[in-house]
Scaffold this motif. Structure first.
Motif, PDB file in Angstrom:
ATOM      1  N   GLY A 162       3.992   6.516  -7.564  1.00 24.55           N
ATOM      2  CA  GLY A 162       4.596   6.040  -8.782  1.00 24.55           C
ATOM      3  C   GLY A 162       4.509   4.591  -8.855  1.00 24.55           C
ATOM      4  O   GLY A 162       4.393   3.969 -10.284  1.00 24.55           O
ATOM      5  N   ALA A 163       5.161   3.970  -7.908  1.00 22.47           N
ATOM      6  CA  ALA A 163       5.415   2.412  -8.074  1.00 22.47           C
ATOM      7  C   ALA A 163       4.001   1.807  -7.825  1.00 22.47           C
ATOM      8  O   ALA A 163       3.806   0.578  -7.968  1.00 22.47           O
ATOM      9  CB  ALA A 163       6.251   2.063  -6.560  1.00 22.47           C
ATOM     10  N   GLY A 164       2.812   2.525  -7.614  1.00 26.29           N
ATOM     11  CA  GLY A 164       1.625   1.779  -7.456  1.00 26.29           C
ATOM     12  C   GLY A 164       0.729   1.751  -6.130  1.00 26.29           C
ATOM     13  O   GLY A 164      -0.378   1.232  -6.060  1.00 26.29           O
ATOM     14  N   ALA A 165       1.548   2.349  -4.991  1.00 29.58           N
ATOM     15  CA  ALA A 165       0.853   2.253  -3.994  1.00 29.58           C
ATOM     16  C   ALA A 165      -0.573   3.063  -4.036  1.00 29.58           C
ATOM     17  O   ALA A 165      -0.819   4.158  -4.512  1.00 29.58           O
ATOM     18  CB  ALA A 165       1.674   2.988  -2.870  1.00 29.58           C
ATOM     19  N   THR A 166      -1.695   2.492  -3.143  1.00 28.45           N
ATOM     20  CA  THR A 166      -2.785   3.420  -3.188  1.00 28.45           C
ATOM     21  C   THR A 166      -3.201   3.708  -1.805  1.00 28.45           C
ATOM     22  O   THR A 166      -3.985   4.643  -1.519  1.00 28.45           O
ATOM     23  CB  THR A 166      -4.108   2.362  -3.843  1.00 28.45           C
ATOM     24  N   TRP A 167      -2.853   3.034  -0.610  1.00 27.59           N
ATOM     25  CA  TRP A 167      -2.906   3.516   0.741  1.00 27.59           C
ATOM     26  C   TRP A 167      -1.416   3.517   1.371  1.00 27.59           C
ATOM     27  O   TRP A 167      -0.637   2.691   0.925  1.00 27.59           O
ATOM     28  CB  TRP A 167      -3.657   2.573   1.438  1.00 27.59           C
ATOM     29  N   PRO A 224      -3.387  12.153  -6.249  1.00 32.76           N
ATOM     30  CA  PRO A 224      -4.840  12.006  -5.949  1.00 32.76           C
ATOM     31  C   PRO A 224      -4.944  10.534  -5.868  1.00 32.76           C
ATOM     32  O   PRO A 224      -6.044  10.208  -5.217  1.00 32.76           O
ATOM     33  CB  PRO A 224      -5.487  12.374  -7.099  1.00 32.76           C
ATOM     34  N   GLN A 225      -4.296   9.286  -6.148  1.00 30.12           N
ATOM     35  CA  GLN A 225      -4.643   7.945  -5.943  1.00 30.12           C
ATOM     36  C   GLN A 225      -4.026   7.590  -4.580  1.00 30.12           C
ATOM     37  O   GLN A 225      -4.467   6.558  -4.473  1.00 30.12           O
ATOM     38  CB  GLN A 225      -3.743   7.330  -7.135  1.00 30.12           C
ATOM     39  N   LEU A 226      -3.150   8.279  -3.931  1.00 28.25           N
ATOM     40  CA  LEU A 226      -2.518   7.893  -2.869  1.00 28.25           C
ATOM     41  C   LEU A 226      -3.569   8.220  -1.355  1.00 28.25           C
ATOM     42  O   LEU A 226      -3.563   9.462  -1.477  1.00 28.25           O
ATOM     43  CB  LEU A 226      -1.179   8.554  -2.541  1.00 28.25           C
ATOM     44  N   LYS A 227      -4.055   7.583  -1.025  1.00 30.52           N
ATOM     45  CA  LYS A 227      -4.930   7.620   0.456  1.00 30.52           C
ATOM     46  C   LYS A 227      -4.010   7.445   1.568  1.00 30.52           C
ATOM     47  O   LYS A 227      -3.108   6.403   1.702  1.00 30.52           O
ATOM     48  CB  LYS A 227      -6.086   6.635   0.413  1.00 30.52           C
ATOM     49  N   ILE A 228      -4.144   8.487   2.556  1.00 28.59           N
ATOM     50  CA  ILE A 228      -3.324   8.245   3.802  1.00 28.59           C
ATOM     51  C   ILE A 228      -4.078   8.169   5.028  1.00 28.59           C
ATOM     52  O   ILE A 228      -5.473   8.484   5.515  1.00 28.59           O
ATOM     53  CB  ILE A 228      -2.664   9.814   3.833  1.00 28.59           C
ATOM     54  N   LEU A 229      -3.640   7.042   5.805  1.00 25.90           N
ATOM     55  CA  LEU A 229      -4.241   6.696   7.122  1.00 25.90           C
ATOM     56  C   LEU A 229      -3.341   7.259   7.956  1.00 25.90           C
ATOM     57  O   LEU A 229      -2.024   6.948   7.831  1.00 25.90           O
ATOM     58  CB  LEU A 229      -4.231   5.005   7.175  1.00 25.90           C
ATOM     59  N   ILE A 230      -3.803   7.998   8.973  1.00 30.93           N
ATOM     60  CA  ILE A 230      -2.875   8.187  10.203  1.00 30.93           C
ATOM     61  C   ILE A 230      -3.164   7.256  11.298  1.00 30.93           C
ATOM     62  O   ILE A 230      -4.106   7.210  11.657  1.00 30.93           O
ATOM     63  CB  ILE A 230      -3.225   9.814  10.703  1.00 30.93           C
TER      64      ILE A 230
END
Length: 764
Positions: A200-205, A237-243
């Motif tokens: 919601g704050a705008g983070a994409t990753w 759907p806009q937030l991509k996750i890196l482990i």
């Protein structure tokens, strides 16, 4: 396009601004607003530095006032009940880290442990079986928005839910069958809420650190990881996750996450370069790969040609759009920048790269991959010249050291008599009472001590003036110990800036940075020496000062040395030969010092090895090889003395259960260990394995400013007697007293010695 990314940046600042800010807050010199505003300014400087260097992914929430794990506990409401009546906010937060003692309040700190196999420490979370989590995401969201306000889109970093629970422990009194991982389903909704707020704050990753993916885990953990990341990847759907994994190979633990709908995986290709090929074969077409090619834990320049070769393998298999270039782990473990290093020899300085320079290395490699090598030809040529210069330098190798290494014999790795025979001879010679008291080594490094040392280094006072000051401090320390009844004394180590740096300054093969500070815990920073070549001892290092201290008293005076494994672990180590070889070179140098101390009449010699457990490989299949040479190095450094000479060692903040046989094989006459923060659990290992030598479990925590009461110390010593025979127990703090003030030390040690005397009367 391959992306230039970072996993974390050092927090302290170019000149340890954060250290001074936090310590001024603790001492009341600045208020909370000054602390928060100063920290905000520092974060902005670090974000802009990374942006201006050309990074594509810049981390946020890698900042902390103490450590990222306690931040995480605070963010998810994991605050033990003993802190619930404190003022919310920084008072509660710092009480968890340091304890708190004020009128009407006396609470100890949470347990502190080493962060995997590093010298960084974290605050251990404490979980209840019915743990109620509550989300306080202000810090995480606020720092993301801070960066956004200055035009920087960051990749927030959080600790993964599975690793977070595994890093913790059950609260005291919890049912034996309770394990924190059982709380995962209760914790996950809070993670989902946090990720939703970030989106919601705008983070994409978002970077989710799961360092436990490089640890040996049972196959049952596939369920936990699948549950966690199947849920978290559905948040937005806009937030991509890196482990992110680091410090070792992921191995078969890749099975735990390979089928979850994550967007990227980070792997450490410095510590585990061999894992790239197998991961490339198994990586789903929808998942990107972050290549940890830049060493986040050492300070040597990256070999660009070698790194580009590895990166090209990934690009050939995946395409450049699915490749990230990154450090092997967070750059938290490296100093800020070489720019302030004015005294390092120019030849060796050309071989070095600190955090700021490593960011530039990441960007250079990315440009070479994206725009072709010609676009950064100047940088590539300069790098090749540096790498070749180091490889061929005549300063690295010593024929004398190499010859000593060839003449090692089996007799150099064992004491002359078994422990029971040595014990009788030592008791006869030293004449110590039951429950003998000692300290672990250092006494307070006051502002006056540090100021005089600084004047000496600047040439404002001469050697004679400095020596006279140090001798007066030693005498003051000796008289205090005699006055309160300490049985085995120390000289206080006032001449030493650091337990590793001091010895490195007296050994060949070392160099020293002027400002190469690295965070160890909280505001505590260390300046690791740099081992660039073969190590040897040109002259005695401690003999004269310990002889002087012994001349002041009839009581035994300990010679204080740092062990070879700790010298290795707490230095930036050369990477052009096996670590075992460097450790044996260090052991030979310490061995010579031990023999000289004994010849000078010193009958008690302590060789500290707090880093033996720290250096244990993260994969069990690698343990035996390491433990064999690590223990051999200690034996090489400590044997050859007479049986009546008592050898001590010290270890702290470690779980000894898995290595107790190796500790026994070290065959130290006395071992002192951290015990005060760990609820006596460490003593289980010594009891179950019937440890036969003498042992001093720390009675109180020196990393907290609070003074333990006599009743508290009495209760703890009574509990220790349930595990250890009274004939083997020593009474001591759990670590050195360097960071404490004299008023705290005097009160705490007086209480400690009074309790020892009381127990002698009871047991008589």
């Amino acid at each position: 396009m391959a992306l230039a990314t970072n996993l974390g940046f050092p927090r302290m600042g170019a000149n340890r601004e954060l250290k001074r800010l936090v310590e001024n807050f603790w001492s009341g010199k600045v208020d909370e607003n000054a602390l928060l505003n100063g920290a905000k300014k520092l974060r902005e400087e670090h974000w802009l530095l990374q942006k201006n260097a050309g990074l594509d992914h810049i981390p946020s929430n890698d900042f902390s006032f103490y450590d990222q794990v306690v931040d995480h506990s605070y963010a998810f409401g994991v605050i033990p009940a003993r802190y619930k009546n404190l003022n919310p906010g920084l008072e509660t937060y710092f009480a968890m880290c340091r304890g708190l003692q004020k009128p009407g309040v006396d609470v100890p700190a949470c347990e502190m442990k080493k962060w995997f196999d590093t010298n960084y420490h974290y605050i251990v979370p404490e979980f209840e079986p019915n743990q109620q989590f509550s989300l306080n995401s202000a810090k995480i969201i606020d720092e993301y928005n801070e960066a956004k306000a200055v035009g920087i889109q960051t990749r927030p970093v959080i600790l993964g839910p599975v690793s977070y629970l595994l890093l913790g422990k059950p609260i005291r009194g919890a049912p034996q069958e309770f394990e924190p991982i059982q709380l995962l389903n209760r914790l996950l909704p809070l993670y989902e809420e946090l990720l939703s707020k970030l989106a919601g704050a705008g983070a994409t990753w978002i970077q989710i650190d799961e360092p436990y993916l490089v640890i040996d885990l049972p196959s049952t953990f596939k369920k936990e990881y699948a549950s966690a990341y199947s849920a978290l990847t559905k948040v937005s759907p806009q937030l991509k996750i890196l482990i992110a994994t680091y410090f070792e190979r992921i191995g078969t633990n890749l099975d735990f996450i390979i089928d979850t709908p994550i967007n990227a995986i980070h792997i450490d290709l410095v510590r585990a370069p061999g894992q790239l090929e197998s991961i490339l074969k198994r990586l789903p077409a929808t998942v990107s790969l972050s290549l940890g090619l830049i060493n986040g834990r050492n300070i040597w320049k990256t070999n660009f040609d070698a790194a580009l070769t590895e990166a090209q393998k990934a690009i050939t298999a995946l395409g450049s759009e699915r490749v990230f270039i990154a450090p092997s782990c967070s750059l938290l473990h490296t100093p800020h920048s070489i720019q302030s290093e004015k005294k390092i020899d120019p030849e060796i300085l050309d071989w070095l790269s600190f955090a700021t320079e490593k960011i530039k290395e990441i960007v250079t490699i990315s440009k070479a991959l994206n725009n072709n090598a010609q676009s950064v030809q100047i940088e590539l040529d300069a790098n090749r010249k540096s790498i070749q210069s180091r490889k061929t330098s005549t300063r690295i190798h010593s024929t004398i050291v190499q010859q000593k290494m060839k003449t090692l014999t089996p007799d150099m790795f064992k004491r002359k008599d078994p422990f029971r025979e040595r014990q009788l001879k030592q008791r006869q010679k030293l004449g110590l009472p039951s429950f003998p008291t000692t300290t672990v080594g250092s006494f307070p490094q006051t502002k006056e001590v540090r100021a005089v040392r600084a004047k000496f280094k600047k040439g404002e006072i001469d050697q004679a003036q400095y020596d006279d000051f140090i001798k007066k401090e030693i005498e003051k320390c000796v008289r205090f110990q005699e006055e309160i009844g300490i049985d085995v004394l120390v000289h206080g180590e006032f001449e030493r800036n650091d337990m590793v740096e001091y010895f490195g300054e007296n050994l060949q093969g070392y160099i020293f940075s002027g400002n190469g500070w690295v965070q160890s815990y909280g505001s505590r920073c260390i300046k690791p020496p740099i081992i660039f070549g073969d190590v040897f001892r040109p002259n005695p290092m401690t003999v004269e000062i310990v002889k002087y201290a012994q001349s002041l008293t009839s009581k035994p005076m300990k010679g204080m040395l740092t062990g070879p494994v700790t010298m290795l672990q707490w230095s930036f180590v050369r990477d052009d030969q096996p670590r075992k070889d460097t450790t044996f070179q260090l052991a030979l140098a310490i061995r010579e010092e031990v023999h000289d101390l004994e010849a000078a009449g010193i009958s008690v010699i302590q060789i500290d090895e707090p880093a033996i457990r720290e250096g244990l490989p993260l994969r069990k299949e690698d343990w035996n090889e390491y433990l064999n040479w690590a223990v051999d190095a200690f034996l090489l450094s400590s044997t050859g003395v007479d049986s009546s000479t008592q050898i001590h060692t010290h270890m702290c903040y470690s779980d000894f259960n898995d290595i107790i046989e190796s500790i026994q094989r070290m065959d130290a006459d006395v071992i002192t260990i951290e015990n005060s923060r760990s609820d006596l659990k460490l003593l289980n290992a010594f009891e179950k394995r019937e440890y036969t030598n003498e042992i001093g479990p720390g009675l109180y925590d020196i990393h907290s400013p609070r003074v333990p009461s006599k009743e508290e110390l009495k209760t703890r010593l009574q509990a220790i007697l349930k595990y250890i025979s009274k004939n083997l127990i020593w009474v001591n703090p759990d670590c050195g007293l360097k960071t404490r003030g004299w008023s705290e030390v005097e009160a705490a040690l007086k209480n400690m010695t009074d309790i020892a005397k009381e127990f002698r009367t009871i047991e008589a």
